[in-house]
Structure formats: structure tokens, C-alpha cells
Scaffold this motif. Structure first.
Motif, PDB file in Angstrom:
ATOM      1  N   ALA A  30       0.833  -1.202   0.000  1.00 20.50           N
ATOM      2  CA  ALA A  30       0.000   0.000   0.000  1.00 20.50           C
ATOM      3  C   ALA A  30       0.867   1.251   0.000  1.00 20.50           C
ATOM      4  O   ALA A  30       0.551   2.250  -0.658  1.00 20.50           O
ATOM      5  CB  ALA A  30      -0.932  -0.001   1.210  1.00 20.50           C
ATOM      6  N   ALA A  31       1.996   1.210   0.729  1.00 22.08           N
ATOM      7  CA  ALA A  31       2.884   2.368   0.813  1.00 22.08           C
ATOM      8  C   ALA A  31       3.577   2.656  -0.518  1.00 22.08           C
ATOM      9  O   ALA A  31       3.994   3.786  -0.767  1.00 22.08           O
ATOM     10  CB  ALA A  31       3.927   2.145   1.907  1.00 22.08           C
ATOM     11  N   MET A  32       3.701   1.641  -1.374  1.00 21.19           N
ATOM     12  CA  MET A  32       4.327   1.852  -2.678  1.00 21.19           C
ATOM     13  C   MET A  32       3.491   2.756  -3.572  1.00 21.19           C
ATOM     14  O   MET A  32       4.026   3.411  -4.475  1.00 21.19           O
ATOM     15  CB  MET A  32       4.530   0.508  -3.390  1.00 21.19           C
ATOM     16  N   GLY A  33       2.187   2.791  -3.343  1.00 24.28           N
ATOM     17  CA  GLY A  33       1.321   3.633  -4.149  1.00 24.28           C
ATOM     18  C   GLY A  33       1.387   3.278  -5.621  1.00 24.28           C
ATOM     19  O   GLY A  33       1.475   2.101  -5.993  1.00 24.28           O
ATOM     20  N   PRO A  34       1.392   4.281  -6.500  1.00 21.58           N
ATOM     21  CA  PRO A  34       1.394   4.009  -7.947  1.00 21.58           C
ATOM     22  C   PRO A  34       2.707   3.424  -8.449  1.00 21.58           C
ATOM     23  O   PRO A  34       2.784   2.972  -9.583  1.00 21.58           O
ATOM     24  CB  PRO A  34       1.137   5.394  -8.562  1.00 21.58           C
ATOM     25  N   ARG A  35       3.741   3.412  -7.611  1.00 15.23           N
ATOM     26  CA  ARG A  35       5.030   2.846  -8.010  1.00 15.23           C
ATOM     27  C   ARG A  35       5.183   1.386  -7.573  1.00 15.23           C
ATOM     28  O   ARG A  35       6.281   0.843  -7.585  1.00 15.23           O
ATOM     29  CB  ARG A  35       6.175   3.676  -7.435  1.00 15.23           C
ATOM     30  N   ALA A  36       4.116   0.756  -7.175  1.00 19.63           N
ATOM     31  CA  ALA A  36       4.175  -0.633  -6.712  1.00 19.63           C
ATOM     32  C   ALA A  36       4.763  -1.539  -7.776  1.00 19.63           C
ATOM     33  O   ALA A  36       4.368  -1.481  -8.943  1.00 19.63           O
ATOM     34  CB  ALA A  36       2.781  -1.115  -6.317  1.00 19.63           C
ATOM     35  N   ARG A  37       5.709  -2.377  -7.398  1.00 16.17           N
ATOM     36  CA  ARG A  37       6.347  -3.301  -8.323  1.00 16.17           C
ATOM     37  C   ARG A  37       6.993  -4.415  -7.517  1.00 16.17           C
ATOM     38  O   ARG A  37       7.163  -4.317  -6.303  1.00 16.17           O
ATOM     39  CB  ARG A  37       7.407  -2.598  -9.165  1.00 16.17           C
ATOM     40  N   VAL A  38       7.341  -5.495  -8.197  1.00 15.64           N
ATOM     41  CA  VAL A  38       8.064  -6.591  -7.560  1.00 15.64           C
ATOM     42  C   VAL A  38       9.525  -6.171  -7.411  1.00 15.64           C
ATOM     43  O   VAL A  38      10.171  -5.799  -8.390  1.00 15.64           O
ATOM     44  CB  VAL A  38       7.957  -7.884  -8.395  1.00 15.64           C
ATOM     45  N   VAL A  39      10.031  -6.219  -6.196  1.00 22.11           N
ATOM     46  CA  VAL A  39      11.396  -5.772  -5.903  1.00 22.11           C
ATOM     47  C   VAL A  39      12.261  -6.986  -5.559  1.00 22.11           C
ATOM     48  O   VAL A  39      11.896  -7.779  -4.691  1.00 22.11           O
ATOM     49  CB  VAL A  39      11.401  -4.781  -4.723  1.00 22.11           C
ATOM     50  N   PRO A  40      13.396  -7.176  -6.221  1.00 18.72           N
ATOM     51  CA  PRO A  40      14.280  -8.284  -5.883  1.00 18.72           C
ATOM     52  C   PRO A  40      14.924  -8.076  -4.515  1.00 18.72           C
ATOM     53  O   PRO A  40      15.349  -6.964  -4.181  1.00 18.72           O
ATOM     54  CB  PRO A  40      15.321  -8.268  -7.004  1.00 18.72           C
ATOM     55  N   VAL A  41      14.992  -9.134  -3.723  1.00 14.76           N
ATOM     56  CA  VAL A  41      15.487  -9.041  -2.349  1.00 14.76           C
ATOM     57  C   VAL A  41      16.427 -10.210  -2.068  1.00 14.76           C
ATOM     58  O   VAL A  41      16.119 -11.357  -2.405  1.00 14.76           O
ATOM     59  CB  VAL A  41      14.319  -9.070  -1.333  1.00 14.76           C
ATOM     60  N   VAL A  42      17.569  -9.922  -1.436  1.00 11.69           N
ATOM     61  CA  VAL A  42      18.469 -10.967  -0.961  1.00 11.69           C
ATOM     62  C   VAL A  42      18.730 -10.720   0.519  1.00 11.69           C
ATOM     63  O   VAL A  42      19.001  -9.585   0.930  1.00 11.69           O
ATOM     64  CB  VAL A  42      19.794 -11.002  -1.772  1.00 11.69           C
ATOM     65  N   LEU A  43      18.607 -11.767   1.323  1.00 13.48           N
ATOM     66  CA  LEU A  43      18.752 -11.682   2.774  1.00 13.48           C
ATOM     67  C   LEU A  43      19.854 -12.613   3.236  1.00 13.48           C
ATOM     68  O   LEU A  43      19.972 -13.734   2.743  1.00 13.48           O
ATOM     69  CB  LEU A  43      17.453 -12.084   3.478  1.00 13.48           C
TER      70      LEU A  43
END
Length: 222
Positions: A30-43
Motif C-alpha cells: 500500500a505504501a508503494m502507491g502508484p510505483r508498486a512493483r516486484v522488488v528483488p530481495v536478498v537476505l
């Protein structure tokens, strides 16, 4: 995302984990707003970390999977309990580790979660000359370079098709060896649009609507 809003809450989260990661994932979307997208993540999480306990690594992974599911507009169905990649190993320095990974439909990595046994609050594989580093662990820097090197950073990991595509008269699906998706890509390129761009008339739903979608998704998982 938003695991704490005060110093005391931050200490508590580091020790016991944050709020429900699926719910926080929906709030992050919800916080991403109109820029919402799948973000690559490495932990990379140390199992022996007594400052940021291991439960936090699992919560971060679960949260980002939930966020990615929503950001993909139901194109993904990532589940923490069902990774696409799972392996174990031992670093040259002697620490054992496990790696779990989740991919998109094309096999590109979306999330990688490294869990390193006997690693404390330190950078895994870092130089012994540094502070908060442990050279015994697997090389976290190399792992991240490899991960992001296999991600498509110039566009979304998930391609979202336009709602409708005008078709030339006489064209048939699959004609000439083409597929509908290939035709969609050609149509989008001709108009200078990217597949991940939502239609101009599509607005990001309010947080309440997002939470309803999240609740429905959780109900289907049960």
C-alpha cells in the motif's frame, strides 16, 4: 516494513520479530502507491545473531513474498513454505549454511534467503580487519553480486499485460509461430510502453481495499 515506531519497539522486534509479516507485506504494498512493483530481495541472516534474532530473517522473507504477490497483480503465488530453490553447503571458512529461493514464472530470482549457522551479528565472509565481520561465513558480497546480476533491473520482474490489445485484421493467435504474449510485447514496444506499466486509468487501490485482498488471499491459503 514498519516493524517498529519507537526505540523500545525496535529492541523488542530485534529480539522477538515484528508484527505479522503477511499483514506488514500488504501495508508495504500500500505504501508503494502508484510505483508498486516486484522488488528483488536478498537476505543473509546469522542463526547465532543475538542482536537481531534469526526470526527477523524469516519475517523479512515472508513480508517481501507477500508484497511481491500483491505487486504482481496475482501473477505470482509465492509461498514461504514452498521455495523454488533449496540447497545447503559449507563455506571455505567452515560455517554451514542453507539457501532458499523464490523465482518468477520465467525462472528469474525474486528473493534469496541465506541462513548461516554460527554466524553472529556480523557481515558474512567479511575481512577479519573490519568490525562486525566474520570471514568464516559464505561471501555475502559475492552472493549479492550474483543475485542482482541475474535480476532484470531495467523493468519489473513480473510482466503485467495490458487489459486489451487491438489485433490486426486477419491475424490469428499463434500464426507464423508467434504467441499472444509475443504479440503483446510487439504491440507494447510499438507504442513505447512497458509491460509493467498499469493502464493510465488504473489507480492504486486504497489501503482498506488492499487489506481486503490480503485477507482473501490468506483465506485461500488456509
Amino acid at each position: 516494513y514498519a516493524a517498529a515506531s519507537s526505540a523500545l519497539a525496535a529492541v523488542l522486534a530485534m529480539r522477538t520479530g515484528g508484527p505479522d509479516p503477511a499483514r506488514q507485506g500488504a501495508l508495504a504494498y500500500a505504501a508503494m502507491g502508484p510505483r508498486a512493483r516486484v522488488v528483488p530481495v536478498v537476505l543473509v541472516q546469522g542463526e547465532a545473531d543475538r542482536t537481531v534474532r534469526a526470526v527477523n530473517g524469516e519475517h523479512v522473507a515472508q513480508q517481501w513474498l507477500a508484497t511481491s504477490n500483491l505487486a504482481s497483480r496475482e501473477a505470482l503465488d509465492l509461498d514461504f513454505a514452498r521455495p523454488d530453490v533449496s540447497r545447503t553447503g559449507r563455506s571455505p571458512g567452515g560455517l554451514s549454511f542453507s539457501v532458499r529461493g523464490w523465482n518468477d514464472a520465467a525462472g528469474r530470482p525474486i528473493l534469496r534467503y541465506w541462513s548461516v549457522a554460527d554466524l553472529g551479528h556480523a557481515w558474512s565472509g567479511g575481512s577479519s580487519d573490519g568490525s562486525f565481520t566474520d570471514p568464516r561465513g559464505p561471501d555475502a558480497t559475492a552472493a549479492m553480486v550474483d543475485f542482482f546480476g541475474r535480476c532484470r533491473m531495467d523493468r519489473d520482474l513480473v510482466e503485467v499485460e495490458p487489459p486489451s490489445v487491438p489485433q490486426r485484421q486477419g491475424a490469428r493467435a499463434g500464426a507464423g509461430g508467434g504467441t499472444r504474449r509475443a504479440a503483446l510485447r510487439r504491440w507494447v514496444r510499438r507504442r513505447g510502453r512497458r509491460l509493467h506499466t498499469p493502464p493510465a486509468a488504473t489507480a492504486t487501490p486504497p489501503a482498506a481495499t488492499i487489506m481486503q485482498k490480503w485477507s482473501a488471499w490468506r483465506a485461500r491459503r488456509r
